[in-house]
Structures are given as structure tokens and as C-alpha cells.
Design a protein around this motif. Structure first.
Motif, PDB file in Angstrom:
ATOM      1  N   ARG A   7     144.576   4.947 111.753  1.00  0.00           N
ATOM      2  CA  ARG A   7     143.478   3.939 111.324  1.00  0.00           C
ATOM      3  C   ARG A   7     143.931   3.720 109.582  1.00  0.00           C
ATOM      4  O   ARG A   7     143.761   2.395 109.226  1.00  0.00           O
ATOM      5  CB  ARG A   7     142.125   4.565 111.186  1.00  0.00           C
ATOM      6  CG  ARG A   7     141.594   4.588 112.535  1.00  0.00           C
ATOM      7  CD  ARG A   7     141.408   3.549 113.427  1.00  0.00           C
ATOM      8  NE  ARG A   7     141.039   3.596 114.815  1.00  0.00           N
ATOM      9  CZ  ARG A   7     141.803   3.909 115.716  1.00  0.00           C
ATOM     10  NH1 ARG A   7     143.137   4.088 115.584  1.00  0.00           N
ATOM     11  NH2 ARG A   7     141.198   4.242 117.170  1.00  0.00           N
ATOM     12  N   ARG A  10     144.190  10.495 114.232  1.00  0.00           N
ATOM     13  CA  ARG A  10     143.445   9.123 114.211  1.00  0.00           C
ATOM     14  C   ARG A  10     143.277   8.492 112.726  1.00  0.00           C
ATOM     15  O   ARG A  10     143.125   7.465 112.681  1.00  0.00           O
ATOM     16  CB  ARG A  10     142.062   9.658 114.789  1.00  0.00           C
ATOM     17  CG  ARG A  10     141.170   8.148 115.132  1.00  0.00           C
ATOM     18  CD  ARG A  10     139.740   8.503 116.050  1.00  0.00           C
ATOM     19  NE  ARG A  10     139.375   7.294 116.296  1.00  0.00           N
ATOM     20  CZ  ARG A  10     138.569   6.806 115.931  1.00  0.00           C
ATOM     21  NH1 ARG A  10     138.011   7.318 114.548  1.00  0.00           N
ATOM     22  NH2 ARG A  10     137.775   5.578 115.966  1.00  0.00           N
ATOM     23  N   ARG A  11     142.714   9.384 111.812  1.00  0.00           N
ATOM     24  CA  ARG A  11     142.532   9.053 110.311  1.00  0.00           C
ATOM     25  C   ARG A  11     143.814   8.336 109.958  1.00  0.00           C
ATOM     26  O   ARG A  11     143.911   7.311 109.509  1.00  0.00           O
ATOM     27  CB  ARG A  11     142.060  10.148 109.733  1.00  0.00           C
ATOM     28  CG  ARG A  11     140.868  10.479 109.685  1.00  0.00           C
ATOM     29  CD  ARG A  11     140.122  11.351 108.385  1.00  0.00           C
ATOM     30  NE  ARG A  11     140.645  12.548 108.286  1.00  0.00           N
ATOM     31  CZ  ARG A  11     140.466  13.631 108.979  1.00  0.00           C
ATOM     32  NH1 ARG A  11     139.171  13.631 109.793  1.00  0.00           N
ATOM     33  NH2 ARG A  11     140.893  14.838 108.862  1.00  0.00           N
ATOM     34  N   ALA A  34     137.739  11.270 118.011  1.00  0.00           N
ATOM     35  CA  ALA A  34     138.683  10.600 118.914  1.00  0.00           C
ATOM     36  C   ALA A  34     137.951   9.472 119.653  1.00  0.00           C
ATOM     37  O   ALA A  34     136.669   9.137 119.400  1.00  0.00           O
ATOM     38  CB  ALA A  34     139.123  11.886 120.129  1.00  0.00           C
ATOM     39  N   ASP A  35     138.887   8.657 120.467  1.00  0.00           N
ATOM     40  CA  ASP A  35     138.317   7.619 121.103  1.00  0.00           C
ATOM     41  C   ASP A  35     138.111   8.007 122.636  1.00  0.00           C
ATOM     42  O   ASP A  35     137.285   7.169 123.286  1.00  0.00           O
ATOM     43  CB  ASP A  35     139.305   6.359 121.174  1.00  0.00           C
ATOM     44  CG  ASP A  35     139.353   6.028 119.519  1.00  0.00           C
ATOM     45  OD1 ASP A  35     138.829   5.544 118.983  1.00  0.00           O
ATOM     46  OD2 ASP A  35     140.884   6.546 118.876  1.00  0.00           O
ATOM     47  N   VAL A  67     142.997   7.303 120.277  1.00  0.00           N
ATOM     48  CA  VAL A  67     143.544   8.927 120.013  1.00  0.00           C
ATOM     49  C   VAL A  67     142.772   9.607 121.263  1.00  0.00           C
ATOM     50  O   VAL A  67     141.548   9.366 121.068  1.00  0.00           O
ATOM     51  CB  VAL A  67     143.333   9.211 118.948  1.00  0.00           C
ATOM     52  CG1 VAL A  67     143.677  10.748 118.688  1.00  0.00           C
ATOM     53  CG2 VAL A  67     144.417   8.659 117.815  1.00  0.00           C
TER      54      VAL A  67
END
Length: 687
Positions: A284, A280-281, A313-314, A292
């Protein structure tokens, strides 16, 4: 509060009511010749239970890509009606469902599919199997088209999204890894060329479904294979997918042939979320907002909330927790009303069965995958008059039996000889990594209270209670087992104890412990004692240590025992237990003394079934389950399932008996007349 869990989400153009995804699981029910009914019922119950999005088990895009003979296939028109039934069933419950597009690559079972497995390179896996055929240029293009065709067909059948499987060591993951892709052409040779195939699949799938249809990609956050794809390449691939239009990245870990445990109870819940956070990082940092999804070993809604709240996470994917409790999400909206049944990561009825052909279910919820065979009580139909039923025994079989009987609407009383429910689950929860067995006991205890079951603790029953048992319409006998003596000279010595006492009072054991027996109980005891700094040696006459343990768990537990210094000997012949230890003849025929301060007997179990003839003599309808039915080869999966089956059988028998009694109580003149049979048309009568 689960504010982050219940925040609506978006996966491309698909809106979800919450941030919980039910992850893909193969159930060995997908190819059943029932028009998709069993799988439709399974998915519908999870949609009704609140899953924000359901991802199906892998649906093969081509014949040679199937994981086995019972996998679904999107390329086979004969399967399309069944697949459409899955989507329709979920939509009726207001849910959303994605079809996972799948190609096993070298993991395909050629003997089951009738096709030679294919892969980027002709390299067999470390777990053996048929060496795959290396895909040539034309075959690679064909597989890409198959993924695209599968996505197009999924949309036409009513699915809300597709997920492309590129993790867990399957075909797309094999193209990414330098371990399995050693070609030096346009499809391999460096990281950029190894990524070309999965990115080509992404482009073809997107073109096939159009810009508005969600395409998720299941990618490997870590292969857990020495020499495989490094983290930097994994992150580069995730960013490339996001740029290519993937609507979400679902992060998996580990290959099936990896020797790093990923899904066993030994693995700490939430252990793998860091891989999702790193991807995720990276996404982004590239200026992309692609969601993610974290997955693997997340078994509680509270843990899912922490993952989401921390920004790792999303979305959170939970697979096996939906086997354990299809209502895990819905229950979390109503805290305190009904607890969730927690996945304990035993793997015995789920992952282990999925590796063969047996239908997948769940140890703590044996209804999973059997929703049509054991439907819930329907409030829309006339319900039978409640019977008065007893359950004798509060171990795994009795807990599920009592719960099932009460859920069917009957008045239930449960009698347990001990001061606490749980039976041998009370021992299992003491083993490192198996603490959640205690959560299972708490769940069932709470369910019994919620359903109105009267529980009598410290209440053993015997022949003197025959009059009490006659007062019930039926009895479920779930009295369990007791340890079986080994029958050795010297077994009466004070330093010899049975396994139940050893589990309950490990502090009373000496430093050097020899366990007579090498099955699952002995292995668990060895794990417990080694963690308490005992010197442990397991002994077994024949077979392997841990024989009977699940295929996906045994190797991991034995590795943990080795790490703690536990020793074992197999092929032994016992001579006697002596004050100094166990005298035996080893596999080489040499006589030796294995020193011990304490000897634990874990060499089998005997049924506790003395009430069976009492019930028969009293004329009380009864069923047996678990160890009370048969102690041979007993495990928790069988005990809990038998508790459910015995409950349904006993309930049916009691209901039929009640109907007969009620009919007998009504004078013949007051009974409604039977309808007269009339002949049909003359042509039918003559036939």
C-alpha cells in the motif's frame, strides 16, 4: 457477525463470493489412475461447502520439479483430462479454482522422479537428500518457459486462475534466498539479481495467459531460516511482483527444513498474520492495491474475520480446516444450526502423510479424500429402512461411528460408561497446545444431538446387558482401552499411578515425577506436567522418545520438553519401583536409582473387549473399532477411521439383514415374479 468474511472480493478479473481461499494441499491422490475422479469429488465438496476460491495442490511444471511420484504434472498431456475434471467438478458446484504451478527445486525427490533435482546452486538441504544440479542459463530459460506453458495450459483446461508457488523453500524461493543462491551472475549475487528469476517467471506467466486472467503468487513472508532473506528484501520482492502485474500475493511462512514450528498444534492460531500485514503495508505504501492473502494456522472463521476486520489482509487462506470440515464456510452463514469441525493441527493424517506416499486425510474427518468411497447419504435415491443400532463407547472411534451411522439414516443409541463423551480426547485436551481436542469432542456431541442419536452417559454395559443388546440390529463396539501395567516389582506402591489418573489429577502428583514409558502418551503427559512446574523424567526400554508420533510434530514437541527441562533415558532395563524412585540399569549397564515422588505407568494399553464374546453368543451383528479392535500401535487417526469404516460396514450388514427379513415376511404368492431370462440374438447365443 462475519461481515468481512462474506464480503465479495476480487482477484484480478475473478470475483469471489467471500474472502476465504482454500489453500493448496498435496493429497497424494493427484496422480491416481481414476481419471481425476477422487480429486474432483474432493474439490467439489469444498466448493459446495462455500470456499470462495480453491487452490489446488502443487502441480509440477516439469518432470524434475515434481515433489514426488504422486504429484500432478501440468506438462504431461496424459494428465490433462484428469486436471480438467477437477475444474469441471468445481464449476458444477458454482465454485472457482486456481491451479498452483509448482517446482520443488532441491526439495524434489530424485529417486521418485527419475531426475536429478535442480536448484540455483548445488547446495543440498539440511534435511539431506541428493545434492541438486546448478541450473545453467539455458536450463533457467527452459524452466521459465515451463511455468508459462503450464499457465497457458491451465487456462485452456478450464481453471479460473493460477497460483505460482514461490514460498516454503521451493525453487523460486531458493533463488531469492542467499542461503541457497550463492551464484554471482545475472541470476544471483545481490538482492536484485536473486529476484530476477521469480520476476521473469511472473512476466512469462502473464504473457502466456494475457492481461485478464488472474495470476496469484505464493510468496514467503518469512523463511524462518537463519541467514535467509531479510524482511526488507521480502517486502521489496512483494512490491516488485505487484508492479509486475500479480493479481494477489498469498503469504506463506517457513521452509520445510526450518526448525521453527509453523503448523503444529503448539503454534498459536493466527501467529503468522503479522507477516501478511507487513507485506500489505509495504504494497500500500508503494501506491498499489494488490490484494494480500494471510495464511497458516488460521482454523476458525471468527479468527479469519478478525484478521480481515483489522486490515491485516484482504483475503484469508485456510487449508487444513477444509480437510476437517468441507462445509466450514457454509456453516458459518448459519450460526447455531451445525457447528464446524475444527482443525486441531495434529498433522498426523495430513502433513505427515503428504511427506510420503500415503493418501492424505484428516484425523477428525476421515472421509476427507475418500468422498467416493464413503459418499454422503443421497436424498435423491431410495433409502434403506432405518435399522436400530447401538454404539458402545463414546471415545474417538465411538463418536465417529455413531455420527456416521446416524448420518446414513439409522436410529442410533450410544452408551458411554463415563459422565462425558470423548474418551482419551478428554486427556489430550489438557495438554498445552492441544486444547482444540476439546472442540472436537464438543463438535461430535453436537452432531450426535443434531442427528437424533440417543446418548446414555454413566451407562457401562456388560454381560448382564445381553438382552438389551439383542434388541438392536447391530452393535458397534468402541469400548477403548485401559492402561496396561508394567509388571514391575513394587508397582503396587501408593506413589505409583497409571497415566489416566495422572492426566486427570496432576495436582495429586509429587514434584518429582518419573514416567515409565516414552511413547506419545508419555510425551504428552511430560508436556502437561512440565508446564505445571513438575520435574519430569521419561524412561523407555527401547526405541526413541516419542516413537510413533508424527514426523512433522515429534521434533517440535521434544524441543518444547527440553525447553521445560524434561529429561529422558532410553535403553533402560527396569529392576523395581522403590519408595525412593525407580531402580534400573541404564544403557551403559550401570545400576542407578532415578528419584521420584510419583511414578506414572504409561507403558502401553490393553483393549476393553469383554462384550465381544457376549455379542457373538447372542447372535448380534457387531463390529469393533479403535482400541476395542486392537490396542497395539493405537493412535487417534486409526481409531476415528476405524469408527467410520466399522459404521459403514455395520450399516450395510444391517440393511442387508433387514431386506432379507422383509422378504421372508412376504408370502411367496405376493412377491413380484422374477423376470424371465431370454436368449439374445442367435449370433450371441451361439458364440
Amino acid at each position: 457477525m462475519l461481515d468481512h468474511v462474506f464480503r465479495p472480493g476480487s482477484l484480478g478479473g475473478l470475483r469471489t463470493a467471500n474472502r476465504i481461499v482454500m489453500g493448496a494441499m498435496h493429497l497424494n491422490l493427484e496422480a491416481r489412475a481414476d481419471g481425476g475422479a477422487a480429486m474432483a469429488a474432493f474439490y467439489a465438496e469444498r466448493a459446495r461447502g462455500g470456499a470462495g476460491l480453491i487452490v489446488t495442490g502443487g502441480c509440477a511444471v516439469s518432470p524434475e520439479g515434481s515433489g514426488g511420484r504422486l504429484y500432478a504434472r501440468i506438462d504431461d498431456p496424459a494428465r490433462h483430462a484428469a486436471l480438467a475434471a477437477w475444474a469441471e467438478a468445481v464449476h458444477r458446484e458454482g465454485g472457482r479454482i486456481a491451479l498452483q504451478l509448482f517446482h520443488a527445486g532441491r526439495y524434489a525427490a530424485g529417486d521418485a522422479t527419475g531426475h536429478t533435482p535442480v536448484a540455483p546452486s548445488a547446495l543440498a538441504g539440511r534435511s539431506g537428500g541428493e545434492p541438486p544440479k546448478m541450473l545453467d542459463e539455458a536450463e533457467i530459460q527452459t524452466v521459465i518457459r515451463r511455468f508459462a506453458d503450464g499457465a497457458h495450459q491451465a487456462r485452456a483446461l478450464g481453471f479460473d486462475a493460477v497460483e505460482v508457488m514461490a514460498s516454503e523453500g521451493y525453487l523460486l524461493n531458493q533463488f531469492l534466498s542467499p542461503l541457497t543462491n550463492v551464484r554471482d551472475d545475472a541470476w544471483g549475487g545481490d538482492a536484485t539479481r536473486r529476484m530476477r528469476f521469480p520476476l521473469a517467471v511472473m512476466a512469462a506467466v502473464r504473457a502466456a495467459v494475457g492481461p485478464g486472467f488472474p495470476v496469484l503468487f505464493r510468496v514467503s513472508g518469512a523463511d524462518l531460516m537463519p541467514g535467509s532473506t531479510p524482511p526488507s528484501e521480502t517486502q521489496d520482492f512483494a512490491v516488485a511482483l505487484a508492479r509486475a502485474g500479480a493479481d494477489a500475493l498469498n503469504i506463506g511462512v517457513g521452509w520445510h527444513e526450518s526448525r521453527v514450528p509453523t503448523v503444529q498444534s503448539l503454534v498459536r492460531p493466527g501467529a503468522w498474520t503479522g507477516h501478511a500485514a507487513r507485506i500489505r503495508r509495504a504494497v500500500r505504501a508503494a501506491g498499489l492495491e494488490t490484494p494480500v492473502i494471510a495464511s497458516n494456522r488460521i482454523n476458525r472463521m471468527e479468527l479469519a474475520e478478525r484478521v480481515l476486520a483489522s486490515g491485516q489482509a484482504d483475503f484469508v487462506s485456510m487449508a487444513r480446516p477444509f480437510l476437517a470440515d468441507p462445509e466450514i464456510v457454509r456453516k458459518a452463514r448459519r450460526p447455531g444450526r451445525a457447528p464446524a469441525n475444527i482443525c486441531i493441527a495434529c498433522n498426523e493424517a495430513c502433513i505427515d502423510r503428504s511427506l510420503g506416499d500415503d493418501p492424505v486425510s484428516c484425523m477428525v474427518n476421515p472421509r476427507a479424500g475418500r468422498e467416493l468411497e464413503f459418499p454422503r447419504r443421497s436424498h435423491g435415491r431410495r433409502q434403506p429402512r432405518p435399522a436400530r443400532l447401538a454404539v458402545v463407547g463414546g471415545g474417538p472411534a465411538g463418536l465417529e461411528g455413531g455420527r456416521a451411522l446416524a448420518a446414513l439414516g439409522h436410529h442410533v443409541e450410544l452408551f458411554e460408561a463415563a459422565d462425558e463423551l470423548g474418551g482419551q480426547f478428554r486427556l489430550a485436551r489438557l495438554v498445552p497446545g492441544k486444547e482444540d481436542f476439546g472442540e472436537t469432542v464438543r463438535y461430535f456431541a453436537a452432531e450426535l444431538r443434531r442427528l437424533g442419536v440417543r446418548v446414555h452417559l454413566n451407562r457401562p454395559l456388560d454381560a448382564a446387558d445381553a438382552d438389551l443388546l439383542r434388541g438392536f440390529d447391530g452393535v458397534l463396539l468402541a469400548t477403548g482401552v485401559v492402561p496396561r501395567p508394567a509388571g514391575l516389582p513394587g508397582e503396587h506402591l501408593p506413589q505409583v499411578v497409571d497415566y489416566q489418573r495422572a492426566f486427570r489429577h496432576p495436582g495429586e502428583l509429587g514434584r518429582r515425577v518419573v514416567v515409565i514409558g516414552g511413547g506419545g502418551v508419555a510425551v504428552d503427559l511430560g508436556h502437561l506436567l512440565a508446564g505445571r512446574h513438575h520435574e519430569v523424567c521419561l524412561l523407555r526400554r527401547s526405541g526413541r522418545i516419542g516413537e510413533g508420533m508424527g514426523r512433522s510434530t515429534r521434533w517440535a514437541v521434544l524441543a518444547e520438553l527440553r525447553r521445560h527441562g524434561v529429561r529422558w533415558l532410553t535403553g533402560v532395563r527396569y529392576r523395581a519401583v522403590l519408595p525412593q524412585g525407580v531402580l534400573l540399569r541404564d544403557a551403559d549397564g550401570a545400576e542407578r536409582l532415578v528419584p521420584a515422588d510419583t511414578v506414572v505407568v504409561a507403558a502401553g494399553q490393553s483393549p476393553v473387549d469383554a462384550l465381544r464374546p457376549v455379542l457373538a453368543a447372542a447372535g448380534v451383528a457387531h463390529r469393533s473399532a479403535g482400541g476395542a479392535a486392537d490396542a497395539r500401535g493405537l493412535n487417534a487417526v486409526r481409531a476415528v477411521e476405524e469408527g467410520m469404516r466399522a459404521a459403514h460396514a455395520l450399516a450395510g450388514e444391517a440393511e442387508r439383514a433387514g431386506d432379507l427379513r422383509r422378504r421372508a415376511a412376504v408370502p411367496p404368492t405376493q412377491r413380484p415374479p422374477r423376470p424371465r431370462r431370454t436368449a439374445g440374438p442367435a449370433s450371441s447365443a451361439i458364440g
